[in-house]
Design a protein around this motif. Sequence first.
Motif, PDB file in Angstrom:
ATOM      1  N   PHE A   1       0.839  -1.187   0.000  1.00  0.00           N
ATOM      2  CA  PHE A   1       0.000   0.000   0.000  1.00  0.00           C
ATOM      3  C   PHE A   1       0.881   1.247   0.000  1.00  0.00           C
ATOM      4  N   ILE A   2       0.457   2.266  -0.750  1.00  0.00           N
ATOM      5  CA  ILE A   2       1.088   3.572  -0.677  1.00  0.00           C
ATOM      6  C   ILE A   2       0.524   4.290   0.543  1.00  0.00           C
ATOM      7  N   ASP A   3       1.391   4.834   1.388  1.00  0.00           N
ATOM      8  CA  ASP A   3       0.942   5.572   2.563  1.00  0.00           C
ATOM      9  C   ASP A   3       0.356   6.916   2.122  1.00  0.00           C
ATOM     10  N   GLU A   4      -0.840   7.211   2.618  1.00  0.00           N
ATOM     11  CA  GLU A   4      -1.527   8.452   2.258  1.00  0.00           C
ATOM     12  C   GLU A   4      -1.620   9.351   3.482  1.00  0.00           C
ATOM     13  N   GLY A   5      -0.583  10.113   3.743  1.00  0.00           N
ATOM     14  CA  GLY A   5      -0.596  11.023   4.868  1.00  0.00           C
ATOM     15  C   GLY A   5      -0.787  10.289   6.185  1.00  0.00           C
ATOM     16  N   LYS A   6      -1.751  10.748   6.994  1.00  0.00           N
ATOM     17  CA  LYS A   6      -2.002  10.137   8.295  1.00  0.00           C
ATOM     18  C   LYS A   6      -3.087   9.072   8.238  1.00  0.00           C
ATOM     19  N   ARG A   7      -3.584   8.782   7.056  1.00  0.00           N
ATOM     20  CA  ARG A   7      -4.599   7.743   6.955  1.00  0.00           C
ATOM     21  C   ARG A   7      -4.011   6.371   7.231  1.00  0.00           C
ATOM     22  N   ARG A   8      -4.801   5.547   7.847  1.00  0.00           N
ATOM     23  CA  ARG A   8      -4.354   4.186   8.049  1.00  0.00           C
ATOM     24  C   ARG A   8      -4.497   3.388   6.766  1.00  0.00           C
ATOM     25  N   ILE A   9      -3.760   2.319   6.705  1.00  0.00           N
ATOM     26  CA  ILE A   9      -3.853   1.429   5.561  1.00  0.00           C
ATOM     27  C   ILE A   9      -5.223   0.779   5.557  1.00  0.00           C
ATOM     28  N   PRO A  10      -5.892   0.680   4.400  1.00  0.00           N
ATOM     29  CA  PRO A  10      -7.195   0.004   4.378  1.00  0.00           C
ATOM     30  C   PRO A  10      -7.085  -1.446   4.824  1.00  0.00           C
ATOM     31  N   GLU A  11      -8.105  -1.922   5.501  1.00  0.00           N
ATOM     32  CA  GLU A  11      -8.092  -3.285   6.004  1.00  0.00           C
ATOM     33  C   GLU A  11      -8.167  -4.270   4.845  1.00  0.00           C
ATOM     34  N   LEU A  12      -7.466  -5.385   4.963  1.00  0.00           N
ATOM     35  CA  LEU A  12      -7.501  -6.384   3.900  1.00  0.00           C
ATOM     36  C   LEU A  12      -8.922  -6.890   3.706  1.00  0.00           C
ATOM     37  N   PRO A  13      -9.362  -6.990   2.453  1.00  0.00           N
ATOM     38  CA  PRO A  13     -10.737  -7.408   2.182  1.00  0.00           C
ATOM     39  C   PRO A  13     -10.875  -8.930   2.168  1.00  0.00           C
ATOM     40  N   GLU A  14     -12.096  -9.363   1.962  1.00  0.00           N
ATOM     41  CA  GLU A  14     -12.292 -10.748   1.565  1.00  0.00           C
ATOM     42  C   GLU A  14     -11.734 -10.900   0.151  1.00  0.00           C
ATOM     43  N   ARG A  15     -11.375 -12.098  -0.216  1.00  0.00           N
ATOM     44  CA  ARG A  15     -10.764 -12.301  -1.524  1.00  0.00           C
ATOM     45  C   ARG A  15     -11.764 -11.993  -2.641  1.00  0.00           C
ATOM     46  N   GLY A  16     -11.355 -11.111  -3.551  1.00  0.00           N
ATOM     47  CA  GLY A  16     -12.196 -10.743  -4.679  1.00  0.00           C
ATOM     48  C   GLY A  16     -11.976 -11.655  -5.876  1.00  0.00           C
ATOM     49  N   ILE A  17     -12.552 -11.275  -7.013  1.00  0.00           N
ATOM     50  CA  ILE A  17     -12.483 -12.136  -8.188  1.00  0.00           C
ATOM     51  C   ILE A  17     -11.577 -11.581  -9.284  1.00  0.00           C
ATOM     52  N   GLY A  18     -11.073 -10.340  -9.112  1.00  0.00           N
ATOM     53  CA  GLY A  18     -10.203  -9.763 -10.129  1.00  0.00           C
ATOM     54  C   GLY A  18      -8.770 -10.227  -9.982  1.00  0.00           C
TER      55      GLY A  18
END
Length: 465
Positions: free
Chosen positions: A141-158
């Motif tokens: 993940f690219i760090d975006e300022g003070k935002r936290r890293i998005p939580e890992l999702p359920e596995r997608g289909i792409g």
Amino acid sequence: MDRQVEVVAGNHVITRTAGAVILVAHRERGKLTSDSRALAASRALAELVTEAAEQAPDGPGRLVARQATRWLMKDADRISPGEAIEFGILSAADTGGVAIFLHGSVTAVLAGRLVEYYRGSDAAFTVDRVAERPARAVALFIDEGKRRIPELPERGIGSLVEGIAEASGAVVWFEGEPVAGYQPVSEPVAERKQATGTPERVVEPPPPTASYDPEPERIPLDPNLTPTKTSTSLPSGLLPDLETSTAADELDPDEVPTSGLYREEPNAAGGFDPHRAPTEMGGTNPAPKPDPDLQRRLEATAKANALTVKVLGFKCARAHPSDPRAAFCTVCGMPVDQTQQVAEVIRPPLGMLILDDGMTYMLAADAVVGRDPENSEAARAGLVPLRIEDSSGGMSRAHAEIRLMNWDVTVVDRGSTNGTRVRQPGYRDWVRLQPNQPMTLIAGAEVMLGNRVLRLEPVAPPPFG
């Protein structure tokens, strides 16, 4: 890595080539275009990774890290003069694990029984680490300022199979079945070029190919959310649109979830694994607070790396400045004419200090090392502060200094409570330094401060490497 690579929507650049994943931060104003520095850097890194994969098909990770470090020192400034290029690379390691290389504000997350983090922003130069394959996934993940890293999702289909897309991150899934792996081309690079002189494939990556399961609906991030499908399109002139499942949407800073990423998962016994070593400076502490001094430290390091120190030396056939005592160039490894007259040259970095957790520090200027060196007199005098976490309690706030004397790297203990120890290559015993007495280090030497160990490694490849 022959695994599904799922794209997280965003405005940075993700590339998959030769089985590796490359994520480059787009920090310029405006949208990504065909002239953006991030895209130029992605192409250069893709070429580097592909060549490494052809030279080491069983696991190019270590070679990728070495070549990427040289690229940062020699070529990155041509693409982005005066501005650091922030990127991360995930590739296969010869151990069967995952090789992680980070530079700048990029974070790698390993999700298995424990959630582990590697943060490029914590290193004075780069993170170069080989880890075991996690049970679930590894993400960039690219760090975006003070935002936290998005939580890992359920596995997608792409799945991004090959090529470039816009993204803020990528998830490499180790759950489930592998996808078609990368098959290196066996013939030499020169023979792969067409008669017309068209460059090989890696210089201009082909359009991405999306492979999907028969099920048309993506897996949502949360059962309470409505499933959506996002089209991630590149700017005009780059590549066709790539439809991909989105691992995380843009988050408002006030709505970022406070649980999930910055934690360790409990083991079966309900506690934490005491034998699991920390993977970064600071370990895997829950919910670390943003470091207000981090940007200042990074800026100080960048300034130090830009210093021009002139010393007497030789030049190799490629005009690189080199130690006059060395038979081979300290930049490229080529032979040096020992009969030439010494001349004033700009000194290149004299090596890298590699911490026991994989963090690396490029030695381009004098530095002060300790658990809190930023407020020391040495730092105020201009030395680069290199902060190292140590849970043993044996490291002083400003424990030791690394001084560059002409072409030598020296270490000086600054009267630390528990002392500084050095072990030169080829010796079994550690030698405790006398306070304020410098000791010259050679390649392979190890320095122990508290419970942490630094190793000096050369920047240049082996002769004719």
